[in-house]
Design a protein around this motif. Structure first.
Motif, short mmCIF file in Angstrom:
data_model
loop_
_atom_site.label_atom_id
_atom_site.label_comp_id
_atom_site.label_asym_id
_atom_site.label_seq_id
_atom_site.Cartn_x
_atom_site.Cartn_y
_atom_site.Cartn_z
N ASP A 56 0.86 -1.19 0.00
CA ASP A 56 0.00 0.00 0.00
C ASP A 56 0.90 1.25 0.00
O ASP A 56 2.13 1.13 0.11
CB ASP A 56 -1.00 -0.05 1.17
CG ASP A 56 -0.35 0.09 2.54
OD1 ASP A 56 0.70 0.76 2.65
OD2 ASP A 56 -0.88 -0.46 3.51
N PRO A 57 0.32 2.42 -0.15
CA PRO A 57 1.17 3.62 -0.26
C PRO A 57 2.07 3.87 0.95
O PRO A 57 3.19 4.38 0.80
CB PRO A 57 0.14 4.76 -0.42
CG PRO A 57 -1.03 4.10 -1.08
CD PRO A 57 -1.09 2.73 -0.47
N ARG A 58 1.61 3.49 2.15
CA ARG A 58 2.45 3.65 3.34
C ARG A 58 3.70 2.79 3.24
O ARG A 58 4.81 3.25 3.51
CB ARG A 58 1.70 3.23 4.60
CG ARG A 58 0.49 4.04 4.94
CD ARG A 58 0.68 4.71 6.30
NE ARG A 58 -0.58 4.91 6.99
CZ ARG A 58 -1.52 5.78 6.63
NH1 ARG A 58 -1.35 6.53 5.56
NH2 ARG A 58 -2.62 5.89 7.33
N ILE B 86 -3.26 1.58 -4.31
CA ILE B 86 -3.96 2.55 -3.47
C ILE B 86 -5.32 1.94 -3.13
O ILE B 86 -6.07 1.58 -4.04
CB ILE B 86 -4.11 3.91 -4.20
CG1 ILE B 86 -2.72 4.49 -4.51
CG2 ILE B 86 -4.91 4.89 -3.35
CD1 ILE B 86 -2.74 5.75 -5.35
N PRO B 87 -5.64 1.81 -1.85
CA PRO B 87 -6.81 1.01 -1.47
C PRO B 87 -8.13 1.73 -1.71
O PRO B 87 -8.80 2.15 -0.78
CB PRO B 87 -6.58 0.78 0.03
CG PRO B 87 -5.84 1.99 0.47
CD PRO B 87 -4.97 2.38 -0.69
N GLN C 185 -0.50 12.38 -6.22
CA GLN C 185 -0.63 13.14 -4.97
C GLN C 185 -0.56 12.22 -3.75
O GLN C 185 0.11 12.53 -2.76
CB GLN C 185 -1.96 13.90 -4.96
CG GLN C 185 -2.18 14.73 -3.72
CD GLN C 185 -1.25 15.92 -3.65
OE1 GLN C 185 -1.38 16.86 -4.44
NE2 GLN C 185 -0.30 15.89 -2.74
N VAL C 186 -1.26 11.10 -3.80
CA VAL C 186 -1.28 10.18 -2.66
C VAL C 186 0.12 9.64 -2.38
O VAL C 186 0.59 9.65 -1.23
CB VAL C 186 -2.28 9.03 -2.90
CG1 VAL C 186 -2.08 7.91 -1.88
CG2 VAL C 186 -3.72 9.55 -2.82
N TYR D 85 2.40 12.46 -1.14
CA TYR D 85 2.02 12.82 0.23
C TYR D 85 2.61 11.84 1.23
O TYR D 85 3.17 12.24 2.26
CB TYR D 85 0.50 12.87 0.34
CG TYR D 85 -0.04 12.70 1.74
CD1 TYR D 85 0.01 13.74 2.66
CD2 TYR D 85 -0.59 11.47 2.13
CE1 TYR D 85 -0.48 13.57 3.95
CE2 TYR D 85 -1.08 11.30 3.42
CZ TYR D 85 -1.02 12.34 4.32
OH TYR D 85 -1.49 12.16 5.59
N GLU D 86 2.52 10.55 0.94
CA GLU D 86 3.07 9.56 1.88
C GLU D 86 4.58 9.70 2.01
O GLU D 86 5.13 9.57 3.11
CB GLU D 86 2.72 8.14 1.41
CG GLU D 86 1.34 7.66 1.81
CD GLU D 86 1.21 7.38 3.32
OE1 GLU D 86 2.21 7.50 4.06
OE2 GLU D 86 0.10 7.06 3.75
N GLN E 133 6.20 10.66 5.65
CA GLN E 133 7.16 9.76 6.30
C GLN E 133 8.56 10.35 6.30
O GLN E 133 9.35 10.10 7.22
CB GLN E 133 7.12 8.38 5.63
CG GLN E 133 5.78 7.70 5.85
CD GLN E 133 5.80 6.25 5.43
OE1 GLN E 133 6.79 5.53 5.62
NE2 GLN E 133 4.72 5.80 4.82
#
Lengths: 258, 258
Positions: free
Chosen positions: B92-94, B136-137, B152-153, B156-157, B161
């Motif tokens: 996932d993006p994180r 991306i969920p 963007q997502v 942003y992550e 972080q």
């Protein structure tokens, strides 16, 4: 899921951004869109950018003022790019999503995520109606996100954390500032009436001079905004104001009679 | 910061999305943009949506194939909305941002975040050139994000972080439960004096009857206890109580004189 979370777009100039916001919302499972005084809406550009989220556009509620959009809300968060003179509780999107999800589990909760104008954001007056300001940590020298992109970031965090919570049901209950005592939270409309009542009484007792405001009211909004009043507490505070007025009024009436 | 992370957009149809991606990148501190066989570029729509990130557009590298875009990369991540027949490491993006930041600290690291076409994403062939697929969920029944929104997502992550790793705050002011806004918190002794003053005034205005307490005072203690008053706010509240007493007292004195 998240039917009690609404996205409020204030005075949006470009209908394409409304469409982009609707798409971002639907991608992430949000469906309540409220438009405050949009400059152009409905508009083909909105539907074009929505790319299939037209249902959110046709169901969007259009209102004239921010107060109308948030009157029944128990938690109001406003996005803000700028530092303000009076510091306000500022959270990043992760914390914002955490607070929203906590609140959304409460009975009768209604939550608003408020986004301002493309060029100038939310006014100070509008920001003071929000309990929290959400700041997306952009680069200081190029800090302004596209409106739909900002909606995307917040909606993404809500979806991520919502999924994480569903996958971790055994997580210990946290002590939260928002979810106090499982009681019904006060709405923004009730809060607004309280502030007006409070201001009136402060003038009547001679504590507040509207000609010399000294930031008294913003400070009181900040104080009562961050405590997340429940309805019973709201009733107590209103009762105190009413009795204060009676206490002044009774004596004043007595004076007039004498 | 993050100069060794590039965003690679493959075969983008709409130049507006290239501009939107550039803006999202610059907002979050990314500056390396690579365009693989763009359909229309350069284009005024790209600059319009870039809203000041034109420097990223004019510095963008344009290449004919994905292989050219990633040839020197030590980590390649491709975004994917769909499940593929051959399972691949999906993050996932994180997790993606975590992997990218780990990698970016290594000597001679070069990282690519690869985004596919607006309508059909990356081909299987292109996805197989990526070590990880980033998902991306989004909602299963409305899963396709706008291209710039997806950039963007991820951006942003990375920014969130990155700031957390540096120990930098991700928000402008922390929400503190004890000491808000760097102001001096009220002491328990001051709070106690406030409660006594409050009780006295509530009796004087006729709102509180000590013979029938109805848990009024505990409820008010709970309310003001959880808001963590600072000293300035304490002074405001004490001032309101004092002025209330004067407002009553002045009238009462007037009555007595009459």
């Amino acid at each position: 899921m998240l039917n009690n979370v609404r996205v409020v777009l204030v005075n949006t100039s470009h209908p394409g951004n409304i469409g982009g916001a609707a798409r971002a919302m639907k991608n992430m499972g949000l469906n309540q869109l409220v438009l405050v005084d949009p400059v152009r809406f409905p508009d083909p550009d909105a539907n074009s950018r929505a790319s299939g989220a037209d249902d959110l556009l046709s169901n969007a509620r259009i209102v004239a003022t921010l107060d109308e959009a948030i009157a029944d809300c128990t938690l109001v968060m406003g996005t803000s790019a700028r530092d303000r003179r009076i510091p306000w509780p500022v959270v990043d999107p992760r914390e914002a999503a955490d607070l929203v999800l906590d609140q959304s589990a409460l009975p009768e909760a209604q939550i608003a995520l408020v986004f301002g104008r493309e060029d100038s954001g939310l006014t100070s007056d509008e920001l003071q109606r929000c309990q929290y300001h959400v700041h997306i940590p952009s680069m200081p020298d190029f800090s302004s996100l596209n409106l739909a992109a900002a909606v995307q970031v917040l909606a993404y965090e809500l979806r991520m954390q919502g999924l994480q919570r569903e996958g971790a049901p055994t997580k210990m209950h946290k002590v939260e500032t928002t979810a106090v005592f499982n009681e019904i939270p006060a709405t923004a409309g009730e809060l607004e009436q309280f502030y007006q009542h409070l201001e009136q009484v402060l003038v009547e007792i001679g504590f507040h001079d509207p000609q010399k405001p000294r930031q008294l009211l913003p400070r009181l909004r900040r104080l009562y905004g961050r405590v997340h009043l429940n309805r019973m507490e709201m009733n107590i505070l209103r009762g105190i104001l009413t009795e204060t007025q009676k206490a002044i009024g009774v004596k004043a009436a007595g004076e007039r009679r004498s």
